[in-house]
Scaffold this motif. Structure first.
Motif, mmCIF file in Angstrom:
data_model
loop_
_atom_site.group_PDB
_atom_site.id
_atom_site.type_symbol
_atom_site.label_atom_id
_atom_site.label_comp_id
_atom_site.label_asym_id
_atom_site.label_seq_id
_atom_site.Cartn_x
_atom_site.Cartn_y
_atom_site.Cartn_z
ATOM 1 N N LEU A 171 0.831 -1.202 0.000
ATOM 2 C CA LEU A 171 0.000 0.000 0.000
ATOM 3 C C LEU A 171 0.866 1.254 0.000
ATOM 4 O O LEU A 171 1.984 1.259 0.535
ATOM 5 C CB LEU A 171 -0.916 0.001 1.226
ATOM 6 C CG LEU A 171 -2.011 -1.073 1.258
ATOM 7 C CD1 LEU A 171 -2.809 -0.951 2.546
ATOM 8 C CD2 LEU A 171 -2.932 -0.962 0.057
ATOM 9 N N LEU A 172 0.346 2.304 -0.594
ATOM 10 C CA LEU A 172 1.106 3.548 -0.750
ATOM 11 C C LEU A 172 1.039 4.401 0.508
ATOM 12 O O LEU A 172 0.583 5.542 0.514
ATOM 13 C CB LEU A 172 0.583 4.316 -1.961
ATOM 14 C CG LEU A 172 0.844 3.611 -3.296
ATOM 15 C CD1 LEU A 172 0.018 4.246 -4.407
ATOM 16 C CD2 LEU A 172 2.327 3.647 -3.643
ATOM 17 N N THR A 173 1.506 3.815 1.588
ATOM 18 C CA THR A 173 1.588 4.506 2.871
ATOM 19 C C THR A 173 2.918 4.144 3.511
ATOM 20 O O THR A 173 3.621 3.228 3.063
ATOM 21 C CB THR A 173 0.448 4.085 3.822
ATOM 22 O OG1 THR A 173 0.504 2.661 4.007
ATOM 23 C CG2 THR A 173 -0.903 4.480 3.254
ATOM 24 N N ILE A 174 3.239 4.868 4.561
ATOM 25 C CA ILE A 174 4.455 4.568 5.311
ATOM 26 C C ILE A 174 4.159 4.775 6.785
ATOM 27 O O ILE A 174 3.432 5.703 7.164
ATOM 28 C CB ILE A 174 5.635 5.470 4.856
ATOM 29 C CG1 ILE A 174 6.929 5.048 5.536
ATOM 30 C CG2 ILE A 174 5.333 6.933 5.115
ATOM 31 C CD1 ILE A 174 8.152 5.776 4.979
ATOM 32 N N GLU A 175 4.661 3.889 7.619
ATOM 33 C CA GLU A 175 4.452 4.015 9.055
ATOM 34 C C GLU A 175 5.407 5.043 9.641
ATOM 35 O O GLU A 175 6.548 5.175 9.205
ATOM 36 C CB GLU A 175 4.672 2.665 9.745
ATOM 37 C CG GLU A 175 3.633 1.612 9.383
ATOM 38 C CD GLU A 175 3.801 0.342 10.203
ATOM 39 O OE1 GLU A 175 4.620 0.354 11.150
ATOM 40 O OE2 GLU A 175 3.123 -0.641 9.882
ATOM 41 N N ILE A 176 4.930 5.768 10.634
ATOM 42 C CA ILE A 176 5.779 6.750 11.311
ATOM 43 C C ILE A 176 5.815 6.433 12.792
ATOM 44 O O ILE A 176 4.910 5.809 13.348
ATOM 45 C CB ILE A 176 5.268 8.191 11.098
ATOM 46 C CG1 ILE A 176 3.830 8.334 11.621
ATOM 47 C CG2 ILE A 176 5.354 8.587 9.647
ATOM 48 C CD1 ILE A 176 3.331 9.762 11.602
ATOM 49 N N ASP A 177 6.883 6.885 13.418
ATOM 50 C CA ASP A 177 7.042 6.701 14.862
ATOM 51 C C ASP A 177 6.092 7.661 15.574
ATOM 52 O O ASP A 177 6.112 8.870 15.308
ATOM 53 C CB ASP A 177 8.488 7.012 15.245
ATOM 54 C CG ASP A 177 8.791 6.671 16.700
ATOM 55 O OD1 ASP A 177 7.847 6.675 17.509
ATOM 56 O OD2 ASP A 177 9.967 6.417 17.006
ATOM 57 N N PRO A 178 5.254 7.165 16.482
ATOM 58 C CA PRO A 178 4.325 8.057 17.207
ATOM 59 C C PRO A 178 5.032 9.215 17.890
ATOM 60 O O PRO A 178 4.453 10.289 18.044
ATOM 61 C CB PRO A 178 3.673 7.119 18.238
ATOM 62 C CG PRO A 178 3.794 5.756 17.641
ATOM 63 C CD PRO A 178 5.095 5.760 16.888
ATOM 64 N N GLU A 179 6.278 9.034 18.275
ATOM 65 C CA GLU A 179 7.013 10.100 18.959
ATOM 66 C C GLU A 179 7.331 11.251 18.020
ATOM 67 O O GLU A 179 7.645 12.348 18.458
ATOM 68 C CB GLU A 179 8.312 9.544 19.556
ATOM 69 C CG GLU A 179 8.072 8.538 20.676
ATOM 70 C CD GLU A 179 9.370 8.058 21.284
ATOM 71 O OE1 GLU A 179 10.443 8.492 20.803
ATOM 72 O OE2 GLU A 179 9.332 7.267 22.238
ATOM 73 N N GLU A 180 7.263 10.986 16.684
ATOM 74 C CA GLU A 180 7.533 12.038 15.719
ATOM 75 C C GLU A 180 6.314 12.919 15.486
ATOM 76 O O GLU A 180 6.411 13.969 14.846
ATOM 77 C CB GLU A 180 7.989 11.430 14.390
ATOM 78 C CG GLU A 180 9.318 10.697 14.481
ATOM 79 C CD GLU A 180 9.723 10.118 13.149
ATOM 80 O OE1 GLU A 180 9.006 10.350 12.157
ATOM 81 O OE2 GLU A 180 10.769 9.441 13.096
#
Length: 263
Positions: free
Chosen positions: A10-19
């Motif tokens: 899928l055309l998404t990327i996970e990010i760190d919640p702390e960011e």
């Protein structure tokens, strides 16, 4: 949702919640994902940003092999796309310069830090430049031309951009109106005498840890020409404005011919 034509994800990327700076966003975003999509306008194929950079080799779509090159009204080449990421949707973005640079770095990975240096010159980021040159430990690089015995030794501070008209960092600084960078490069890679630098420039350089090395036998950055045979002084003459005083002072002259710069 569309999938990347290269990796199938899928055309998404996970990010760190702390960011995520906003606490409300942290509380309401359960998946912590953002869009990461590049849609080529000519063929409609979608890719992750990095997947497209990794897959691109020629001016054809890495998936369907369609010709993705188009031209501006003036005849310049371009590859238009729609980019959707954490910054929002950007339509009609010309990604060709990015693809060219990434292809060049695939062939010459040893120049990656040099290209970062030019970006810092354009942005006026003195601290980043000093961090780069003071932290230089790669044997393929030298700062101020001090590499010993390395066949691929690259003088970062005198690097000339093969993708950008052979511009030096000083050319880039002038083109982008970055006087602090211009002063820094004159201090580090020119033979301009110390008495011709403003006292605040010297003090700032000392505070930031910018050390001037002996320049005897080394190329003065003011001598270097771009692909149009322009020295930094020639470029400054064309830009005018704040650079008029620089030209009139003589501090950008490649060869001073016995005439001291005007303080």
């Amino acid at each position: 949702m569309s999938e990347c034509k290269t990796c199938g994800k899928l055309l998404t990327i996970e990010i760190d919640p702390e960011e995520v700076e906003d606490e409300d966003d942290q509380a309401t975003s359960s998946e912590n994902v953002i869009p990461d999509s590049v849609e080529l306008k000519t063929c409609g194929c979608h890719f992750h940003w990095q997947c497209l950079l990794d897959a691109y080799e020629i001016t054809q779509c890495p998936s369907c092999s369609s010709n993705i090159l188009s031209h501006t009204p003036s005849g310049a080449e371009q590859i238009l796309c729609n980019v959707d990421n954490e910054g929002g949707l950007l339509e009609g973005f010309d990604i060709l310069p990015v693809l060219k640079e990434e292809s060049y770095l695939k062939a010459f990975p040893e120049e990656r830090k040099c290209r970062a240096f030019l970006e810092f010159c354009a942005e006026g980021d003195v601290g980043a430049i000093l961090d780069l040159i003071n932290g230089e430990e790669d044997e393929d690089f030298s700062v101020n031309g001090n590499g010993e015995g390395a066949a691929k030794s690259i003088d970062v501070l005198r690097y000339q951009d093969p993708l950008g008209s052979m511009s030096t960092g000083l050319h880039v600084a002038i083109a982008n109106g970055q006087e602090e960078i211009a002063w820094l490069l004159l201090l580090l890679v020119s033979s301009l005498e110390p008495q011709f630098f403003p006292s605040d420039v010297i003090q700032a350089a000392e505070t930031l840890g910018a050390k001037r090395e002996e320049q005897t036998g080394k190329v003065d950055i003011r001598v270097l020409e771009d692909s149009e045979h322009r020295t930094a002084e020639n470029l400054a003459k064309g830009h005018g404005g704040k650079w008029d005083e620089w030209v009139q002072s003589g501090r950008l002259k490649p060869v001073l011919d016995g005439i001291l710069p005007v303080v």
